[in-house]
Design an enzyme around this catalytic site. Sequence first.
Site, short mmCIF file in Angstrom:
data_model
loop_
_atom_site.label_atom_id
_atom_site.label_comp_id
_atom_site.label_asym_id
_atom_site.label_seq_id
_atom_site.Cartn_x
_atom_site.Cartn_y
_atom_site.Cartn_z
N GLY A 111 -49.85 -42.88 -43.73
CA GLY A 111 -51.13 -42.59 -44.52
C GLY A 111 -51.51 -41.10 -44.25
CD GLU A 114 -48.92 -42.85 -47.87
OE1 GLU A 114 -49.33 -43.36 -47.07
OE2 GLU A 114 -48.14 -43.41 -48.75
CD GLU A 134 -45.29 -44.80 -44.99
OE1 GLU A 134 -44.24 -44.01 -44.89
OE2 GLU A 134 -46.18 -44.56 -45.13
#
Length: 260
Positions: A111, A114, A134
Amino acid sequence: STPATYETILVEYADGIATITLNRPDSLNALNLTVLEDVTAAASAADADDGIRAIILTGAGKAFAAGADIKQMSSLDFATAYRKNWFAGWSRLDDVSKPIIAAVNGFALGGGCELAMMADILIASEKAKFGQPEINLGVLPGMGGSQRLTRAIGKAKAMDLCLTGRMMDAEEAERSGLVARVVAHDSLIEEAESIAATVASKSLIASSMVKEAVNVAFETPLQQGLAYERRLFHASLATNDQSEGMAAFVEKRKPDFTDS
Ligand code: HXC
């Protein structure tokens, strides 16, 4: 005006620039739901503040953000995640019209990578590390990693990173087109401020239109995108800042933009 205070981030307004610093260094700025609320609220507030012209996003300590908060997510089940549309709230950043500069100071994983990709200009310190690990947790990217990373660096590298979970350093990130510039670690914030100041010196209408036009490239076929850009260009001719900008060039002086 002065910014609000938040639990998980520091926000500073100076010289027309809002700096948002992720501030949970003990967990490498892991992104829990409070961070989501804080960052999106602070970015929206800065966007709405007439005194702010650009936004810097960075992290405190050795990480930009080491991903979604695994401790918070470890008990998350499908039904809850699906019904609450877990992490969809990050898309509020897409509504920010002022330029956002991500100054990636260290780990930008999962994240965190991201989130950095949601910014408009990414710069990285030499110590930055990017990845979508992930897969190591038995899951996959969920905040845009499979989409924005693929658009940014192409299938070959995106598959490599997402399937192996490996990290890439700042040099590889720049070579791959993920980041615009790599700078010395100690001058990262200075460089981000310098970029923000340059962007902030332009007409806010023009910079918002640039951002809108570039982002449209990700959503449309070429001819539609070109038509969209052309219409925005036509619209820019209706602004005082266009008259001023072109007059200043002809008169060999600096433009005095008024965002009108
Ligand atoms: C919660 C985290 C965390 C995370 C680190 N920490 N990353 N806590 N969520 N994502 C915590 C550690 O548990 C530790 O807490 C402290 O931060 C310091 O981390 P260390 O691991 O001790 O540091 P180091 O040895 O330097 O290793 C750094 C690291 C490693 C390589 C970045 O922390 C790491 O691999 N982190 C996880 C990266 C990751 O898998 N991210 C993807 C998350 S999934 P304690 O309490 O022990 O001091 C994701 C999905 C997004 O992002 C989409 C969802 C919809």
